[in-house]
Design a protein around this motif. Structure first.
Motif, mmCIF file in Angstrom:
data_model
loop_
_atom_site.group_PDB
_atom_site.id
_atom_site.type_symbol
_atom_site.label_atom_id
_atom_site.label_comp_id
_atom_site.label_asym_id
_atom_site.label_seq_id
_atom_site.Cartn_x
_atom_site.Cartn_y
_atom_site.Cartn_z
ATOM 1 N N HIS A 269 6.456 13.841 -29.896
ATOM 2 C CA HIS A 269 7.162 13.553 -29.112
ATOM 3 C C HIS A 269 8.503 14.103 -28.312
ATOM 4 C CE1 HIS A 269 9.275 9.781 -29.357
ATOM 5 N NE2 HIS A 269 9.789 9.948 -28.405
ATOM 6 N N VAL A 270 9.454 13.789 -29.419
ATOM 7 C CA VAL A 270 10.811 14.719 -29.220
ATOM 8 C C VAL A 270 10.839 15.865 -29.096
ATOM 9 C CG1 VAL A 270 11.819 12.799 -30.567
ATOM 10 C CG2 VAL A 270 10.771 15.239 -31.618
ATOM 11 N N PHE A 271 9.707 16.577 -29.812
ATOM 12 C CA PHE A 271 9.269 18.476 -29.819
ATOM 13 C C PHE A 271 9.510 18.938 -27.959
ATOM 14 C CE2 PHE A 271 7.498 18.306 -33.716
ATOM 15 C CZ PHE A 271 7.899 18.477 -34.361
ATOM 16 N N LYS A 272 8.935 18.098 -26.843
ATOM 17 C CA LYS A 272 9.314 18.184 -25.688
ATOM 18 C C LYS A 272 8.026 19.477 -25.497
ATOM 19 C CE LYS A 272 13.634 15.396 -25.644
ATOM 20 N NZ LYS A 272 14.836 15.198 -24.593
ATOM 21 N N GLU A 273 7.100 19.458 -25.903
ATOM 22 C CA GLU A 273 6.789 20.804 -25.671
ATOM 23 C C GLU A 273 4.912 20.307 -25.757
ATOM 24 O OE1 GLU A 273 5.776 23.478 -28.944
ATOM 25 O OE2 GLU A 273 8.517 23.630 -29.075
ATOM 26 N N PRO A 274 4.497 21.377 -24.640
ATOM 27 C CA PRO A 274 2.935 21.072 -24.007
ATOM 28 C C PRO A 274 2.664 20.355 -25.238
ATOM 29 C CG PRO A 274 4.305 22.669 -22.626
ATOM 30 C CD PRO A 274 5.031 22.704 -23.867
ATOM 31 N N GLN A 275 1.465 19.619 -25.283
ATOM 32 C CA GLN A 275 0.493 19.300 -26.444
ATOM 33 C C GLN A 275 -1.084 19.307 -25.542
ATOM 34 O OE1 GLN A 275 1.707 18.823 -29.426
ATOM 35 N NE2 GLN A 275 3.737 18.273 -29.072
ATOM 36 N N PRO A 276 -1.361 19.342 -26.036
ATOM 37 C CA PRO A 276 -3.329 18.598 -26.261
ATOM 38 C C PRO A 276 -3.241 17.763 -25.549
ATOM 39 C CG PRO A 276 -3.111 19.362 -28.131
ATOM 40 C CD PRO A 276 -1.346 20.068 -27.574
ATOM 41 N N ILE A 277 -4.666 17.404 -25.591
ATOM 42 C CA ILE A 277 -5.001 15.848 -25.244
ATOM 43 C C ILE A 277 -5.036 14.458 -26.194
ATOM 44 C CG2 ILE A 277 -6.548 13.793 -23.960
ATOM 45 C CD1 ILE A 277 -7.661 16.389 -22.615
ATOM 46 N N GLY A 278 -4.233 14.144 -26.311
ATOM 47 C CA GLY A 278 -4.305 12.889 -27.650
ATOM 48 C C GLY A 278 -2.643 12.834 -28.294
ATOM 49 N N GLU A 279 -2.481 12.752 -29.243
ATOM 50 C CA GLU A 279 -0.656 11.945 -30.052
ATOM 51 C C GLU A 279 -0.684 13.912 -29.826
ATOM 52 O OE1 GLU A 279 -0.094 8.518 -32.339
ATOM 53 O OE2 GLU A 279 -1.554 9.782 -33.233
ATOM 54 N N PRO A 280 0.556 13.860 -29.609
ATOM 55 C CA PRO A 280 1.428 15.328 -29.835
ATOM 56 C C PRO A 280 1.773 15.462 -31.299
ATOM 57 C CG PRO A 280 2.850 13.554 -29.665
ATOM 58 C CD PRO A 280 1.464 12.712 -29.600
ATOM 59 N N PHE A 281 1.554 16.844 -31.548
ATOM 60 C CA PHE A 281 1.449 17.334 -32.982
ATOM 61 C C PHE A 281 2.142 18.475 -33.599
ATOM 62 C CE2 PHE A 281 -0.896 20.053 -30.601
ATOM 63 C CZ PHE A 281 -0.916 21.540 -30.938
ATOM 64 N N GLY A 282 2.959 18.418 -34.779
ATOM 65 C CA GLY A 282 3.825 19.591 -35.015
ATOM 66 C C GLY A 282 3.240 20.037 -35.744
ATOM 67 N N HIS A 283 3.768 21.424 -36.824
ATOM 68 C CA HIS A 283 3.169 22.410 -37.524
ATOM 69 C C HIS A 283 4.110 21.793 -38.568
ATOM 70 C CE1 HIS A 283 1.136 23.716 -34.200
ATOM 71 N NE2 HIS A 283 0.601 25.224 -34.829
ATOM 72 N N GLY A 284 3.056 22.442 -39.683
ATOM 73 C CA GLY A 284 4.103 21.089 -41.200
ATOM 74 C C GLY A 284 3.677 22.307 -42.535
ATOM 75 N N TRP A 285 5.453 21.909 -43.168
ATOM 76 C CA TRP A 285 5.147 22.480 -44.454
ATOM 77 C C TRP A 285 5.811 21.867 -45.665
ATOM 78 C CZ3 TRP A 285 5.048 28.321 -44.970
ATOM 79 C CH2 TRP A 285 5.500 28.642 -42.779
ATOM 80 N N LEU A 286 5.414 22.137 -46.690
ATOM 81 C CA LEU A 286 5.651 21.499 -47.873
ATOM 82 C C LEU A 286 6.548 21.937 -48.736
ATOM 83 C CD1 LEU A 286 2.333 20.542 -49.222
ATOM 84 C CD2 LEU A 286 3.610 18.431 -47.878
ATOM 85 N N LEU A 287 8.145 20.984 -48.938
ATOM 86 C CA LEU A 287 9.306 21.521 -50.154
ATOM 87 C C LEU A 287 8.765 20.890 -51.537
ATOM 88 C CD1 LEU A 287 12.346 20.924 -47.941
ATOM 89 C CD2 LEU A 287 9.856 23.344 -47.457
ATOM 90 N N ASP A 288 8.495 22.088 -52.075
ATOM 91 C CA ASP A 288 8.935 21.128 -54.013
ATOM 92 C C ASP A 288 9.556 20.333 -53.548
ATOM 93 O OD1 ASP A 288 8.784 20.830 -56.686
ATOM 94 O OD2 ASP A 288 8.886 22.696 -56.992
ATOM 95 N N GLN A 289 10.018 18.979 -54.099
ATOM 96 C CA GLN A 289 10.535 17.883 -54.110
ATOM 97 C C GLN A 289 11.315 18.373 -54.922
ATOM 98 O OE1 GLN A 289 10.449 13.695 -56.770
ATOM 99 N NE2 GLN A 289 9.468 13.721 -54.280
ATOM 100 N N HIS A 290 11.556 19.003 -56.586
ATOM 101 C CA HIS A 290 12.733 18.742 -57.525
ATOM 102 C C HIS A 290 13.068 19.921 -57.160
ATOM 103 C CE1 HIS A 290 10.816 16.703 -60.180
ATOM 104 N NE2 HIS A 290 8.813 17.264 -60.180
#
Length: 306
Positions: A269-290
């Motif tokens: 919800h911190v994104f403060k953007e219009p969201q579809p019905i249900g929980e809000p969502f964000g778009h994700g990325w994966l960073l190499d841990q090392h």
């Protein structure tokens, strides 16, 4: 500026980049850049970033997190008996080209409040350093250690416990790794939101950009021991996705249930953007841990320019 008094061999290990937990007998609320004072020398020999203060370790946690605090098994009983169980996360340690003397006040055993003249001398010593490094790479054990609430457990043990309710391994992001991200953010002028508790699943970073402040969330409840999950607001993601995808070591997060890049979570919800019905969502990325600190820095720079 404050100076932390540390005896040998611990201060040497911190300056060498192989020790990121300084064990103390209580929590500290101090954060930010500090001076490193070699005990008994009346000299400041380096600077570093104090980024967090973790819950106290128990016997098992102390034994399983040697790669962070470096207290050998033979000395751990003494640490337990004397209460040296509170890890202070110290990263980005840099040696000064020339030690800076200071006036040691009577009775100071942990902290010294340094006067402006001494702070200026530290700044000059830093400038004189021939090759001041950026972030000190954190030593990664041969088997990834996953640390939560001060307890380190082997990745194989975490896997054996089975998936958590979100389908992950139940393993938490390593505090040493998280400290590297926080130190990177501090170096780049990115605001870091304090955690509400040790079990908070999302760490929030606010990146100033041309379009205004942008929120980046780091998933502390990691699904994979080899990657760190980063989530952006969909609108921001749309502006930066092409550039981020071009960073070696960064890949798209894929939601196995929806086969897209979203992850639903109430924290979004911190994104403060219009969201579809249900929980809000964000778009994700994966960073190499090392390479997480380096890659996170590159991601921040891309966002900053948008």
């Amino acid at each position: 500026m404050k100076g932390l008094i540390i005896r040998e061999p611990w201060i040497g290990m911190i300056l060498d980049g192989c020790k990121t937990w300084e064990l103390r007998t209580q929590h500290t609320t101090t954060r930010g850049e500090i001076a490193l004072i070699r005990k008994g020398s009346s000299q400041i020999v380096g600077v570093a970033d104090l980024v967090d203060s973790l819950p106290p370790l128990d016997r098992k946690g102390l034994a399983e997190s040697v790669q962070f605090h470096r207290v050998p098994p033979a000395e751990q009983e003494s640490a337990l008996a004397n209460g040296w169980l509170f890890p202070w996360l110290i990263v980005n340690a840099r040696r000064l080209s020339t030690p800076v003397p200071y006036l040691h006040p009577n009775g100071a055993v942990t902290w010294v409040n340094l006067d402006p003249d001494t702070s200026q001398s530290i700044a000059r010593a830093r400038q004189a350093t021939r090759a001041e490094p950026g972030l000190v790479p954190l030593k990664t054990p041969s088997q990834s250690a996953i640390v939560h609430s001060g307890l380190a457990v082997d990745a194989g043990v975490a896997s054996a416990r089975g998936p958590d309710r979100n389908g992950g391994l139940g393993a938490k992001i390593s505090p040493a790794l998280e400290a590297e991200l926080v130190a990177t953010a501090d170096r780049l002028g990115v605001r870091v939101k304090a955690l509400r508790s040790d079990t908070t699943k999302m760490r929030s970073f606010t990146v100033p950009s041309r379009a205004g402040d942008q929120i980046v969330l780091v998933h502390r409840d990691a699904r994979s021991t080899s990657h760190v999950q980063i989530f952006l607001a969909p609108a921001l993601d749309g502006r930066v996705a092409h550039e981020i995808a071009g960073i070696p070591g960064v890949q798209r997060y894929v939601n196995a249930k929806t086969n897209d890049h979203r992850m639903r979570h109430s924290a979004f919800h911190v994104f403060k953007e219009p969201q579809p019905i249900g929980e809000p969502f964000g778009h994700g990325w994966l960073l190499d841990q090392h390479r997480a600190g380096e890659l996170f820095g590159k991601l921040v720079e891309i966002i900053r320019g948008k």
